[in-house]
Design a protein around this motif. Structure first.
Motif, PDB file in Angstrom:
ATOM      1  N   VAL A   1     -40.151  26.610  19.624  1.00 39.11           N
ATOM      2  CA  VAL A   1     -40.694  27.966  19.636  1.00 39.11           C
ATOM      3  C   VAL A   1     -40.995  28.396  18.202  1.00 39.11           C
ATOM      4  CG1 VAL A   1     -40.280  30.384  20.189  1.00 39.11           C
ATOM      5  CG2 VAL A   1     -39.428  28.584  21.714  1.00 39.11           C
ATOM      6  N   ILE A   2     -42.277  28.616  17.900  1.00 36.38           N
ATOM      7  CA  ILE A   2     -42.698  29.102  16.588  1.00 36.38           C
ATOM      8  C   ILE A   2     -43.544  30.353  16.807  1.00 36.38           C
ATOM      9  CG2 ILE A   2     -43.910  28.548  14.445  1.00 36.38           C
ATOM     10  CD1 ILE A   2     -43.655  25.570  15.249  1.00 36.38           C
ATOM     11  N   ASN A   3     -43.146  31.453  16.195  1.00 40.51           N
ATOM     12  CA  ASN A   3     -43.919  32.692  16.258  1.00 40.51           C
ATOM     13  C   ASN A   3     -44.237  33.157  14.837  1.00 40.51           C
ATOM     14  OD1 ASN A   3     -44.250  33.860  19.104  1.00 40.51           O
ATOM     15  ND2 ASN A   3     -42.086  33.263  19.105  1.00 40.51           N
ATOM     16  N   VAL A   4     -45.515  33.156  14.484  1.00 42.89           N
ATOM     17  CA  VAL A   4     -45.948  33.587  13.152  1.00 42.89           C
ATOM     18  C   VAL A   4     -46.728  34.888  13.296  1.00 42.89           C
ATOM     19  CG1 VAL A   4     -47.392  33.006  11.160  1.00 42.89           C
ATOM     20  CG2 VAL A   4     -46.061  31.221  12.320  1.00 42.89           C
ATOM     21  N   PRO A   5     -46.383  35.933  12.536  1.00 45.21           N
ATOM     22  CA  PRO A   5     -47.098  37.212  12.653  1.00 45.21           C
ATOM     23  C   PRO A   5     -48.594  37.033  12.426  1.00 45.21           C
ATOM     24  CG  PRO A   5     -45.134  37.461  11.293  1.00 45.21           C
ATOM     25  CD  PRO A   5     -45.299  35.990  11.537  1.00 45.21           C
TER      26      PRO A   5
ATOM     27  N   HIS B   1     -48.031  38.119  17.417  1.00 43.52           N
ATOM     28  CA  HIS B   1     -47.674  36.851  16.783  1.00 43.52           C
ATOM     29  C   HIS B   1     -48.540  35.725  17.344  1.00 43.52           C
ATOM     30  CE1 HIS B   1     -44.127  39.075  15.544  1.00 43.52           C
ATOM     31  NE2 HIS B   1     -43.762  38.071  14.769  1.00 43.52           N
ATOM     32  N   ILE B   2     -48.745  34.687  16.535  1.00 39.45           N
ATOM     33  CA  ILE B   2     -49.351  33.446  17.011  1.00 39.45           C
ATOM     34  C   ILE B   2     -48.217  32.569  17.511  1.00 39.45           C
ATOM     35  CG2 ILE B   2     -50.727  31.422  16.423  1.00 39.45           C
ATOM     36  CD1 ILE B   2     -52.291  33.975  16.203  1.00 39.45           C
ATOM     37  N   TYR B   3     -48.273  32.187  18.778  1.00 37.37           N
ATOM     38  CA  TYR B   3     -47.221  31.365  19.395  1.00 37.37           C
ATOM     39  C   TYR B   3     -47.600  29.892  19.333  1.00 37.37           C
ATOM     40  CZ  TYR B   3     -44.704  29.054  23.225  1.00 37.37           C
ATOM     41  OH  TYR B   3     -43.958  28.176  23.986  1.00 37.37           O
ATOM     42  N   MET B   4     -46.659  29.062  18.901  1.00 34.11           N
ATOM     43  CA  MET B   4     -46.860  27.610  18.846  1.00 34.11           C
ATOM     44  C   MET B   4     -45.647  26.927  19.458  1.00 34.11           C
ATOM     45  SD  MET B   4     -48.467  27.561  15.004  1.00 34.11           S
ATOM     46  CE  MET B   4     -47.614  29.070  14.552  1.00 34.11           C
ATOM     47  N   ASP B   5     -45.866  25.797  20.123  1.00 33.14           N
ATOM     48  CA  ASP B   5     -44.799  25.236  20.955  1.00 33.14           C
ATOM     49  C   ASP B   5     -44.563  23.744  20.718  1.00 33.14           C
ATOM     50  OD1 ASP B   5     -47.096  24.168  22.017  1.00 33.14           O
ATOM     51  OD2 ASP B   5     -46.662  24.690  24.101  1.00 33.14           O
TER      52      ASP B   5
ATOM     53  N   ASP C   1     -31.770  32.774  -0.284  1.00 30.88           N
ATOM     54  CA  ASP C   1     -32.277  33.108   1.052  1.00 30.88           C
ATOM     55  C   ASP C   1     -33.220  34.308   1.004  1.00 30.88           C
ATOM     56  OD1 ASP C   1     -30.937  31.069   2.305  1.00 30.88           O
ATOM     57  OD2 ASP C   1     -29.223  32.284   2.899  1.00 30.88           O
ATOM     58  N   GLU C   2     -32.864  35.320   0.216  1.00 36.62           N
ATOM     59  CA  GLU C   2     -33.733  36.488   0.081  1.00 36.62           C
ATOM     60  C   GLU C   2     -35.051  36.105  -0.585  1.00 36.62           C
ATOM     61  OE1 GLU C   2     -32.013  40.214  -1.253  1.00 36.62           O
ATOM     62  OE2 GLU C   2     -30.005  39.482  -0.723  1.00 36.62           O
ATOM     63  N   ASN C   3     -34.977  35.207  -1.561  1.00 30.83           N
ATOM     64  CA  ASN C   3     -36.207  34.726  -2.203  1.00 30.83           C
ATOM     65  C   ASN C   3     -37.112  34.005  -1.205  1.00 30.83           C
ATOM     66  OD1 ASN C   3     -35.375  35.724  -4.655  1.00 30.83           O
ATOM     67  ND2 ASN C   3     -34.821  33.744  -5.524  1.00 30.83           N
ATOM     68  N   MET C   4     -36.492  33.270  -0.270  1.00 29.09           N
ATOM     69  CA  MET C   4     -37.258  32.568   0.751  1.00 29.09           C
ATOM     70  C   MET C   4     -38.042  33.561   1.606  1.00 29.09           C
ATOM     71  SD  MET C   4     -38.264  29.924   2.393  1.00 29.09           S
ATOM     72  CE  MET C   4     -38.699  29.292   4.009  1.00 29.09           C
ATOM     73  N   LYS C   5     -37.406  34.642   1.977  1.00 31.50           N
ATOM     74  CA  LYS C   5     -38.078  35.660   2.794  1.00 31.50           C
ATOM     75  C   LYS C   5     -39.221  36.302   2.010  1.00 31.50           C
ATOM     76  CE  LYS C   5     -33.855  36.672   5.395  1.00 31.50           C
ATOM     77  NZ  LYS C   5     -32.767  37.652   5.633  1.00 31.50           N
ATOM     78  N   ALA C   6     -38.974  36.578   0.730  1.00 31.15           N
ATOM     79  CA  ALA C   6     -40.015  37.193  -0.098  1.00 31.15           C
ATOM     80  C   ALA C   6     -41.206  36.262  -0.274  1.00 31.15           C
ATOM     81  CB  ALA C   6     -39.435  37.571  -1.460  1.00 31.15           C
ATOM     82  N   ALA C   7     -40.938  34.953  -0.377  1.00 32.87           N
ATOM     83  CA  ALA C   7     -41.999  33.983  -0.609  1.00 32.87           C
ATOM     84  C   ALA C   7     -42.944  33.858   0.579  1.00 32.87           C
ATOM     85  CB  ALA C   7     -41.392  32.621  -0.935  1.00 32.87           C
ATOM     86  N   GLN C   8     -42.472  34.226   1.776  1.00 32.19           N
ATOM     87  CA  GLN C   8     -43.291  34.081   2.974  1.00 32.19           C
ATOM     88  C   GLN C   8     -44.245  35.252   3.184  1.00 32.19           C
ATOM     89  OE1 GLN C   8     -41.158  32.575   6.524  1.00 32.19           O
ATOM     90  NE2 GLN C   8     -39.414  32.304   5.174  1.00 32.19           N
ATOM     91  N   GLU C   9     -44.089  36.291   2.393  1.00 33.49           N
ATOM     92  CA  GLU C   9     -44.963  37.444   2.535  1.00 33.49           C
ATOM     93  C   GLU C   9     -46.346  37.143   1.958  1.00 33.49           C
ATOM     94  OE1 GLU C   9     -44.238  40.227   4.152  1.00 33.49           O
ATOM     95  OE2 GLU C   9     -42.254  39.390   4.637  1.00 33.49           O
ATOM     96  N   ARG C  10     -47.367  37.764   2.527  1.00 29.37           N
ATOM     97  CA  ARG C  10     -48.722  37.563   2.036  1.00 29.37           C
ATOM     98  C   ARG C  10     -48.856  38.090   0.611  1.00 29.37           C
ATOM     99  NH1 ARG C  10     -50.915  39.720   6.025  1.00 29.37           N
ATOM    100  NH2 ARG C  10     -51.252  37.834   7.232  1.00 29.37           N
TER     101      ARG C  10
END
Length: 569
Positions: free
Chosen positions: A202-206, A236-240, A401-410
């Motif tokens: 299950v992959i959900n990408v905004p 979200h874009i759903y990928m399976d 971990d917080e840096n990882m979340k920040a890195a995923q932002e556009r």
């Protein structure tokens, strides 16, 4: 690419019967390796890169691009013409997860001299030309992280339909099994992960919400048995399928250290530059941890291995169950190679002259050989500076971990803020015990910084990595040609970090946004995809310039004094 054993693959029910056997013997194999080479010193500083390529077909008549599922045939041809004919061939080729993917590496590792940096781009160019020469008409190589229409109808050549209901490997609604590499390891891995989970991946990408994007954006799946409807999230874009992760391309660098101590030091320091599980609070297998400690492994290394071994083996071959633990390491590598973390600590293979290694894995592959070389050389130079100056970049796992979340932002490069250590010269390592107890006693050692500040520096905040690398280069004997090459690479990194040049992701977003057929509805049509990848191909081959992405690097054939001036922060 990880362990590629040959044999009869076991299904998940059979594999899990041997899970404890694999873990038990995997630890024995690790201990055997460790005890044989723990005192090994003075291995040569070697390193090498891995570039992953997609094989694509440019259908000019229908203005459509598709992924070509002939990676196996291309790989066999390249190996027959290369390493099987000449053991000293300058390139090596290996399989990857997608049947439309191949991986290229230098034929021999690079050494520790500065002049080696002057050969990286040339070798990448050899790989691109070599692979391109065996492709069919209208086929080409693409070094892009993700194919924009991956999983959309008709994205492969030949075209195959997914088999979500029938007996298959992934049972994906979007990703056909034929797009998976034919080697049994990959199909077994895919099937066993699904069976172990009891459901599909299950992959959900905004989704990017544009002016005309439906709100809420809700997908409908005609062939769904109900699983996708339950798993997909609105907007979200759903990928399976695993293919939506493993079917992407990346750029990796592996370093051989002089000793286990140096490899561990590099592993810990580089971890700050990518989101990974550090030696702090970890979920570990307590029984395995005790076994390692009792065998004389120190606490931190024992925790690292005991964390890896909380996993189950995902792919097992009948012929590889009972092994000679003194001379084989397949059970250890079975679990090691299926932990897809952004850093990997790699013990030497049994009975080899290979040393302790560290693999840096988080980089997205870039469009051109120049860009890929720039990122590789930057990371390798950084390791040399870390070792030479004994730098300390450690911060707590929670901040990584917080840096990882920040890195995923556009647009994170320009807008994101990341925790980074202020004084990297003090050598005051963060206390593991403090981190484990949840204390923030080291909080004054790190603050939030922009990427620009981290890379280029800001007065009164942080001196910046580029100025530190410049200082290192000024104290090294480097020939003019090599110095010019390195400074060209550092200039690209500097300008990307400052926002003066676009990242590839931003460049692709802007290309789509400005396309005459884009309807501001978040949809990339076949025509948009064709024009985008045709442009990418032209830039990658050097047929077209792209100053907003790459700048204007100085040609090494016209070296002059100005191109070799120090890059100021």
């Amino acid at each position: 690419m990880g362990l590629l054993s040959q044999g009869s693959p076991l299904n998940w029910e059979e594999t899990k019967k041997y899970a404890d056997h694999v873990r038990k013997h995997g630890i024995v194999q690790f201990l055997n390796i460790y005890n044989k080479v723990k005192e090994r010193q003075k291995d040569v500083l070697l390193w090498g890169d891995e570039v992953e390529y997609m094989l694509i077909e440019m259908d000019e008549k229908n203005e459509k691009v598709r992924l070509v599922l002939n990676g196996g045939e291309v790989l066999e041809t390249l190996q027959d013409k290369g390493e099987k004919t000449n053991p000293n061939h300058p390139t090596l080729w290996r399989p990857e997860y997608g049947s439309y993917m191949i991986e290229g590496t230098p034929g021999q590792p690079y050494g520790g001299t500065m002049s080696e940096f002057n050969t990286v781009e040339d070798n990448m160019g050899k790989r691109r030309r070599e692979a391109s020469s065996v492709l069919n008409k209208n086929e080409t190589l693409a070094t892009i992280t993700s194919f924009p229409r991956l999983g959309c109808p008709g994205f492969t050549q030949p075209e195959y339909n997914p088999t979500p209901v029938e007996k298959g490997v992934s049972k994906s609604l979007f990703f056909p099994d034929e797009a998976i590499n034919r080697h049994p390891r990959f199909s077994t891995l895919t099937r066993n992960i699904r069976h172990r989970r009891g459901e599909k991946v299950v992959i959900n990408v905004p989704i990017f919400k544009d002016k005309c994007t439906p709100s809420p954006f809700v997908e409908k799946f005609p062939e769904d048995d109900g699983e996708a409807a339950r798993a997909a999230l609105p907007d979200h874009i759903y990928m399976d399928a695993m293919g939506f992760g493993m079917g992407n391309c990346c750029l990796q660098v592996t370093f051989q250290a002089c000793s286990i101590e140096e490899a561990r030091y590099l592993y810990d320091q580089l971890a700050t530059f990518c989101p990974i599980v550090l030696f702090v609070y970890l979920t570990i297998d307590e029984e395995i941890n005790k076994e390692l400690l009792d065998a004389g492994i120190d606490k931190l290394l024992a925790q690292h291995i005991a964390h890896l071994f909380i996993r189950d083996p995902l792919s097992l071959f009948e012929e590889k169950i009972h092994l000679d633990d003194e001379n084989e390491s397949d059970h250890f590598e079975n679990l090691q190679s299926t932990n897809w973390q952004t850093m990997r600590f790699k013990p030497p293979p049994p009975n080899s002259d290979i040393g302790w290694r560290v693999e840096f894995r988080p980089m997205e592959v870039q469009l051109t050989d120049f860009e890929n070389s720039a990122y590789v050389v930057f990371i390798v130079l950084l390791t040399r500076v870390i070792l030479s100056y004994k730098l300390d970049f450690l911060i707590p796992l929670s901040k990584v971990d917080e840096n990882m979340k920040a890195a995923q932002e556009r647009n994170a490069v320009q807008e994101g803020m990341f925790y980074f250590r202020k004084d990297i010269y003090k050598g005051e390592m963060i206390q593991v015990q403090s981190a484990q107890n949840g204390l923030d006693s080291e909080g004054d050692h790190y603050i939030l910084m922009s990427i620009d500040t981290i890379i280029n520096g800001k007065e009164g905040v942080f001196q910046g990595l580029i100025p530190i690398l410049n200082c290192y280069l000024e104290n090294m004997e480097v020939d003019v040609d090599t110095r010019c090459t390195i400074l060209n690479y550092l200039k690209l990194i500097k300008r990307r970090a400052s926002g003066e040049l676009m990242t590839m992701a931003k460049w692709m977003r802007e290309f789509v946004d400005k396309h005459t057929q884009y309807k501001q509805d978040s949809v990339i049509t076949d025509k948009i995809n064709y024009d985008l990848l045709r442009k990418c191909d032209s830039i990658a081959k050097g047929e077209e310039r792209c100053p907003e992405l790459i700048g204007d690097p100085v040609n090494r054939g016209s070296v002059n004094q100005s191109c070799c001036q120090r890059i100021e922060c």
